[in-house]
Write a protein that holds these residues in place. Structure first.
Motif, PDB file in Angstrom:
ATOM      1  N   ARG A  14       1.388  21.190   2.258  1.00  0.00           N
ATOM      2  CA  ARG A  14       0.396  21.090   3.320  1.00  0.00           C
ATOM      3  C   ARG A  14       0.496  22.334   4.209  1.00  0.00           C
ATOM      4  N   ASP A  15      -0.642  22.988   4.435  1.00  0.00           N
ATOM      5  CA  ASP A  15      -0.688  24.164   5.316  1.00  0.00           C
ATOM      6  C   ASP A  15       0.348  25.204   4.913  1.00  0.00           C
ATOM      7  N   ASP A  16       0.391  25.506   3.612  1.00  0.00           N
ATOM      8  CA  ASP A  16       1.297  26.521   3.059  1.00  0.00           C
ATOM      9  C   ASP A  16       2.771  26.178   3.279  1.00  0.00           C
ATOM     10  N   ARG A  17       3.061  24.894   3.403  1.00  0.00           N
ATOM     11  CA  ARG A  17       4.451  24.461   3.563  1.00  0.00           C
ATOM     12  C   ARG A  17       4.692  23.252   2.671  1.00  0.00           C
ATOM     13  N   TRP A  18       5.782  23.289   1.913  1.00  0.00           N
ATOM     14  CA  TRP A  18       6.126  22.158   1.067  1.00  0.00           C
ATOM     15  C   TRP A  18       6.784  21.073   1.904  1.00  0.00           C
ATOM     16  N   LEU A  19       6.149  19.890   1.941  1.00  0.00           N
ATOM     17  CA  LEU A  19       6.773  18.761   2.618  1.00  0.00           C
ATOM     18  C   LEU A  19       7.999  18.305   1.842  1.00  0.00           C
ATOM     19  N   PHE A  20       7.848  18.258   0.529  1.00  0.00           N
ATOM     20  CA  PHE A  20       8.965  17.950  -0.372  1.00  0.00           C
ATOM     21  C   PHE A  20       8.582  18.470  -1.754  1.00  0.00           C
ATOM     22  N   SER A  21       9.579  18.680  -2.592  1.00  0.00           N
ATOM     23  CA  SER A  21       9.316  19.156  -3.950  1.00  0.00           C
ATOM     24  C   SER A  21      10.468  18.746  -4.859  1.00  0.00           C
ATOM     25  N   GLY A  22      10.175  18.649  -6.164  1.00  0.00           N
ATOM     26  CA  GLY A  22      11.200  18.320  -7.139  1.00  0.00           C
ATOM     27  C   GLY A  22      11.838  16.963  -6.935  1.00  0.00           C
ATOM     28  N   LEU A  23      11.067  16.012  -6.382  1.00  0.00           N
ATOM     29  CA  LEU A  23      11.621  14.711  -6.020  1.00  0.00           C
ATOM     30  C   LEU A  23      11.488  13.725  -7.180  1.00  0.00           C
ATOM     31  N   ASP A  24      12.613  13.152  -7.595  1.00  0.00           N
ATOM     32  CA  ASP A  24      12.624  12.132  -8.642  1.00  0.00           C
ATOM     33  C   ASP A  24      12.919  10.771  -8.020  1.00  0.00           C
ATOM     34  N   ILE A  25      12.084   9.782  -8.337  1.00  0.00           N
ATOM     35  CA  ILE A  25      12.222   8.435  -7.780  1.00  0.00           C
ATOM     36  C   ILE A  25      12.038   7.424  -8.897  1.00  0.00           C
ATOM     37  N   GLU A  26      12.848   6.381  -8.874  1.00  0.00           N
ATOM     38  CA  GLU A  26      12.640   5.256  -9.783  1.00  0.00           C
ATOM     39  C   GLU A  26      12.868   3.962  -9.011  1.00  0.00           C
ATOM     40  N   ILE A  27      11.872   3.085  -9.049  1.00  0.00           N
ATOM     41  CA  ILE A  27      11.920   1.819  -8.315  1.00  0.00           C
ATOM     42  C   ILE A  27      11.797   0.684  -9.316  1.00  0.00           C
ATOM     43  N   ASN A  28      12.809  -0.163  -9.393  1.00  0.00           N
ATOM     44  CA  ASN A  28      12.830  -1.275 -10.334  1.00  0.00           C
ATOM     45  C   ASN A  28      12.843  -2.601  -9.589  1.00  0.00           C
ATOM     46  N   HIS A  29      12.641  -3.684 -10.328  1.00  0.00           N
ATOM     47  CA  HIS A  29      12.646  -4.998  -9.703  1.00  0.00           C
ATOM     48  C   HIS A  29      14.018  -5.261  -9.074  1.00  0.00           C
ATOM     49  N   GLY A  30      13.999  -5.966  -7.961  1.00  0.00           N
ATOM     50  CA  GLY A  30      15.222  -6.288  -7.249  1.00  0.00           C
ATOM     51  C   GLY A  30      15.723  -5.191  -6.337  1.00  0.00           C
ATOM     52  N   GLU A  31      14.958  -4.121  -6.173  1.00  0.00           N
ATOM     53  CA  GLU A  31      15.427  -2.980  -5.379  1.00  0.00           C
ATOM     54  C   GLU A  31      14.604  -2.787  -4.107  1.00  0.00           C
ATOM     55  N   ILE A  32      15.287  -2.287  -3.088  1.00  0.00           N
ATOM     56  CA  ILE A  32      14.641  -1.854  -1.849  1.00  0.00           C
ATOM     57  C   ILE A  32      14.954  -0.374  -1.680  1.00  0.00           C
ATOM     58  N   LEU A  33      13.916   0.447  -1.619  1.00  0.00           N
ATOM     59  CA  LEU A  33      14.084   1.879  -1.407  1.00  0.00           C
ATOM     60  C   LEU A  33      13.675   2.208   0.020  1.00  0.00           C
ATOM     61  N   ARG A  34      14.616   2.715   0.789  1.00  0.00           N
ATOM     62  CA  ARG A  34      14.355   3.101   2.179  1.00  0.00           C
ATOM     63  C   ARG A  34      14.162   4.605   2.244  1.00  0.00           C
ATOM     64  N   VAL A  35      13.039   5.027   2.809  1.00  0.00           N
ATOM     65  CA  VAL A  35      12.723   6.446   2.951  1.00  0.00           C
ATOM     66  C   VAL A  35      12.826   6.810   4.426  1.00  0.00           C
ATOM     67  N   THR A  36      13.653   7.797   4.733  1.00  0.00           N
ATOM     68  CA  THR A  36      13.825   8.226   6.119  1.00  0.00           C
ATOM     69  C   THR A  36      13.544   9.724   6.232  1.00  0.00           C
ATOM     70  N   GLY A  37      13.471  10.187   7.472  1.00  0.00           N
ATOM     71  CA  GLY A  37      13.242  11.601   7.720  1.00  0.00           C
ATOM     72  C   GLY A  37      12.557  11.795   9.054  1.00  0.00           C
ATOM     73  N   PRO A  38      12.650  12.988   9.620  1.00  0.00           N
ATOM     74  CA  PRO A  38      12.001  13.253  10.913  1.00  0.00           C
ATOM     75  C   PRO A  38      10.486  13.233  10.782  1.00  0.00           C
ATOM     76  N   ASN A  39       9.823  13.137  11.926  1.00  0.00           N
ATOM     77  CA  ASN A  39       8.361  13.179  11.926  1.00  0.00           C
ATOM     78  C   ASN A  39       7.878  14.474  11.273  1.00  0.00           C
ATOM     79  N   GLY A  40       6.880  14.351  10.411  1.00  0.00           N
ATOM     80  CA  GLY A  40       6.342  15.525   9.741  1.00  0.00           C
ATOM     81  C   GLY A  40       7.036  15.891   8.454  1.00  0.00           C
ATOM     82  N   SER A  41       8.020  15.108   8.044  1.00  0.00           N
ATOM     83  CA  SER A  41       8.771  15.433   6.826  1.00  0.00           C
ATOM     84  C   SER A  41       8.073  14.966   5.561  1.00  0.00           C
ATOM     85  N   GLY A  42       7.012  14.169   5.702  1.00  0.00           N
ATOM     86  CA  GLY A  42       6.246  13.761   4.528  1.00  0.00           C
ATOM     87  C   GLY A  42       6.460  12.330   4.090  1.00  0.00           C
ATOM     88  N   LYS A  43       7.014  11.497   4.943  1.00  0.00           N
ATOM     89  CA  LYS A  43       7.284  10.102   4.559  1.00  0.00           C
ATOM     90  C   LYS A  43       5.996   9.355   4.229  1.00  0.00           C
TER      91      LYS A  43
END
Length: 206
Positions: A14-43
């Motif tokens: 966004r605006d010539d800035r990578w919020l995040f890159s190269g991110l691998d995620i896997e969400i399976n049954h029975g799991e809770i994935l918590r995503v954190t980060g400062p404001n503007g980090s791309g959550k």
């Protein structure tokens, strides 16, 4: 239950800035994935990508081993996305908002079911009050009522604890844990520690 959402090498610029890159995620049954980060980090952006709400990203998404684009209807039937804003109409009552959401999803529910769901969220007696007359916390509770009223295996929730009191926080934590224990899955952005929901995975952005 078969439930698996995979993200491979996800990135968003966004605006010539990578919020995040190269991110691998896997969400399976029975799991809770918590995503954190400062404001503007791309959550919020990440959650919208995982929910199929954004197409402007790099990488690939798979649902149960198949490209998400090829099984979008199946994915939509198994996923419930609640954004950062409550997403309720100020002109409608809680009952009317829930009826509208159910109709939008092609579901048929009774008014008795909607009333019972609102009561479980501590909104008994406010069913016919226009949303605009309710507090921010009460509006959030109306939105969260969809979790029990609209059955979906995967919940994608952006800051669901915003504006609700401690009793509401405790109840929502228990609800997230119960959903995972029953074989569902949750992706949630929050600054809250989730002490009772026992997140099994954690991603920090930024």
């Amino acid at each position: 239950m078969t439930l698996c959402l995979q993200g491979r090498q996800l990135g968003c610029e966004r605006d010539d800035r990578w919020l995040f890159s190269g991110l691998d995620i896997e969400i399976n049954h029975g799991e809770i994935l918590r995503v954190t980060g400062p404001n503007g980090s791309g959550k919020t952006t990440l959650l919208k990508i995982l929910a199929g709400q954004l197409n402007d990203f790099s990488g690939a998404l798979h649902w149960n081993g198949q490209p998400l684009s090829q099984v979008s209807e199946q994915f939509a039937a198994n996923m419930l996305y609640l954004g950062h804003a409550p997403g309720v109409s100020a002109w409608l009552t809680p009952l009317e908002n829930l009826a509208w959401y159910q109709a939008l999803q092609g579901e048929r529910g009774s008014e008795e079911q909607r009333e019972a769901a609102l009561a479980r969220m501590g909104l008994q007696g406010l069913e016919d009050t226009p949303i605009g007359h309710l507090s921010a916390g009460q509006q959030r509770r109306v939105a969260l009522t969809r979790l029990s009223l609209t059955p979906r295996a995967l919940w994608v929730l952006d800051e669901p604890f915003t504006a609700i009191d401690q009793a509401g926080v405790d109840a929502l934590e228990a609800q997230l844990a119960a959903h995972a224990d029953a074989g569902g899955a949750v992706v949630v952005t929050t600054h809250h520690a989730l002490n009772n929901a026992r997140p099994l995975c954690h991603i920090a952005l930024g």
